[in-house]
Design an enzyme around this catalytic site. Structure first.
Site, mmCIF file in Angstrom:
data_model
loop_
_atom_site.group_PDB
_atom_site.id
_atom_site.type_symbol
_atom_site.label_atom_id
_atom_site.label_comp_id
_atom_site.label_asym_id
_atom_site.label_seq_id
_atom_site.Cartn_x
_atom_site.Cartn_y
_atom_site.Cartn_z
ATOM 1 N N SER A 182 0.800 -1.223 0.000
ATOM 2 C CA SER A 182 0.000 0.000 0.000
ATOM 3 C C SER A 182 0.837 1.279 0.000
ATOM 4 C CB SER A 182 -0.964 -0.003 1.181
ATOM 5 O OG SER A 182 -0.273 -0.172 2.400
ATOM 6 N N HIS A 210 -5.368 -3.168 -2.864
ATOM 7 C CA HIS A 210 -5.026 -2.292 -3.991
ATOM 8 C C HIS A 210 -4.914 -3.052 -5.314
ATOM 9 C CE1 HIS A 210 -4.264 1.130 -1.341
ATOM 10 N NE2 HIS A 210 -3.787 0.231 -0.501
ATOM 11 N N LYS A 240 -11.713 0.783 -2.033
ATOM 12 C CA LYS A 240 -10.742 1.450 -2.895
ATOM 13 C C LYS A 240 -11.263 1.435 -4.334
ATOM 14 C CE LYS A 240 -7.506 1.217 0.720
ATOM 15 N NZ LYS A 240 -6.676 0.393 1.569
HETATM 16 C C1 LIG Z 1 -6.803 0.167 3.000
HETATM 17 C C2 LIG Z 1 -6.227 -1.146 3.337
HETATM 18 C C3 LIG Z 1 -6.884 -1.990 4.235
HETATM 19 C C4 LIG Z 1 -8.072 -1.563 5.038
HETATM 20 O O1 LIG Z 1 -9.236 -1.620 4.306
HETATM 21 P P1 LIG Z 1 -10.488 -0.758 4.796
HETATM 22 O O2 LIG Z 1 -11.622 -1.349 4.073
HETATM 23 O O3 LIG Z 1 -10.201 0.663 4.439
HETATM 24 O O4 LIG Z 1 -10.567 -0.955 6.286
HETATM 25 C C5 LIG Z 1 -6.368 -3.257 4.424
HETATM 26 N N1 LIG Z 1 -5.258 -3.657 3.794
HETATM 27 C C6 LIG Z 1 -4.600 -2.866 2.936
HETATM 28 C C7 LIG Z 1 -3.379 -3.376 2.247
HETATM 29 C C8 LIG Z 1 -5.062 -1.569 2.689
HETATM 30 O O5 LIG Z 1 -4.384 -0.773 1.865
#
Ligand SMILES: *Cc1c(COP(=O)(O)O)cnc(C)c1O
Length: 381
Positions: A182, A210, A240
């Site tokens: 991330s 992602h 996302k």
């Molecule tokens: C954003 C993210 C999460 C968390 O997901 P949410 O639905 O925003 O709680 C988990 N793992 C990774 C790698 C992320 O980038």
């Protein structure tokens, strides 16, 4: 003074002195990768809405229609009476996209990891996590009570060595990694990890927060190689590229049934609002049919890395490592003056000494804006 007040104030002062205090800034978003701050319209390069689906008319209409029909909230945990009929549809679509027998949707990605990992591993088991795994994978490992060891980032040889020397001491072993990292935007060597996992009877779980929607026809990091990697636990988020909210796990029927029965963040937390589930369904339909849209974020990121003479982007996330948190903040302020929103990412989100600007690219970014951004950065950094 009350000791709680003293604690809060001195902790804040300490963080402020290290340039590590964080602030919430009111930010509204608009179509076309626009963020509105202090009355200014900025081009945002720090939003994970890679396909801009949170602003898509079909997705918004689906959310509104679901609210009208089912109400604003789920009213209870999914295991009580919060399992409204849209869930089945969403889980079916997710399983189809990821090529698994079934899927389970959670309240968020963070909640998914806090629920899944302790349901599969506990005391007497081993969790092996990539050093740059997302905070919620680490938190899930800790919560599980299993022994947690860290392997060097993307270092399959180090993982192999840890397994060779330690695997025998434990009953089950879970390997955890981001599919797309991330804060760095690089990919995990998923196929190699799957092979090691098979050899040592470990269960591989990838967090593809992602990857879904933007890699390999929207199917994510397990599908990047010519041969689909054997990843029995594909986890991710709907917040996302999917543009909605919620987390998911795609896996076999038995694993999903176990998770539905045992994951505490599913059992003891309220179901998602119907609007959100409907939005995710509409988004996945768009991802499944719009080949150009889902390819665009990576193309935009590559346009930027070519212009900046950086290694070719592997995902829509591109870091520019600055080092010093104060300098990262100053550069972010300079970009904001020029009309670009790029937040500085500082420790403890990233390792000490690697404060950075983190750029994320979306389908809606204009090539001309990417050109202006890279020209400005080349002059300054
Ligand atoms: C954003 C993210 C999460 C968390 O997901 P949410 O639905 O925003 O709680 C988990 N793992 C990774 C790698 C992320 O980038």
């Amino acid at each position: 003074m009350h000791s709680l007040e003293t604690f809060a104030q001195s902790k804040l002062a300490e963080l402020e002195a290290q340039n590590l205090r964080r602030w919430l800034v009111e930010t509204d978003r608009d179509a076309g990768a626009i963020a509105i701050r202090n009355g200014r319209r900025l081009i945002s390069f720090c939003c994970n809405d890679y396909l801009n689906l949170s602003q898509h008319p079909e997705v918004k209409d689906a959310a509104i229609a679901a609210t009208r029909r089912f109400g604003a909230g789920a009213g209870a945990s999914r295991l009580v009476s919060g399992n409204h009929s849209l869930y089945r549809e969403l889980e079916t679509r997710l399983a189809r996209l990821k090529g698994t027998e079934d899927a389970c949707v959670f309240g968020s990605g963070y909640l998914a990891n806090l629920g899944i990992i302790p349901a599969l591993a506990g005391p007497g088991d081993l969790v092996l996590a990539d050093a740059l795994s997302h905070a919620c994978l680490m938190a899930g490992g800790k919560l599980s009570g299993a022994e947690t060891l860290i392997f060097r980032h993307n270092d399959v040889a180090h993982l192999f060595e840890l397994l060779r020397t330690r695997r025998k001491q434990y009953r089950h072993c879970l390997i955890l990694t981001d599919g797309v990292f991330s804060m760095d935007g690089d990919l995990a060597p998923v196929s190699a990890l799957a092979q090691v996992a098979r050899e040592y009877d470990c269960w591989l779980m990838t967090d593809d927060a992602h990857g879904i929607g933007v890699l390999a026809e929207g199917r994510g990091s397990s599908f990047v190689s010519d041969v689909k990697a054997d990843v029995p636990l594909q986890m991710g988020t709907l917040s996302k590229a999917v543009g909605a909210y919620g987390g998911y796990l795609c896996a076999s029927r038995a694993v999903i049934d176990l998770i539905r029965t045992r994951a505490r963040t599913l059992i003891y937390s309220t179901g998602l609002p119907p609007a959100i589930v409907a939005a995710a369904i509409a988004s996945i339909d768009i991802i499944s049919r719009d080949t150009q849209l889902r390819a665009a974020p990576l193309q935009k990121a590559r346009r930027f890395t070519r212009a900046m003479n950086l290694p070719l982007a592997q995902s829509p996330i591109v870091p520019l490592i600055i080092g010093d948190p104060a300098r990262a903040l100053a550069l972010s302020a300079m970009l904001e003056d020029a009309g670009f929103l790029v937040t500085a990412i500082r420790p403890p989100t990233v390792p000490e000494g690697t404060a950075r600007l983190r750029f994320t690219f979306t389908a809606a970014h204009q090539d001309a804006d990417i050109g202006r951004l890279s020209a400005l950065l080349r002059e300054t950094v």
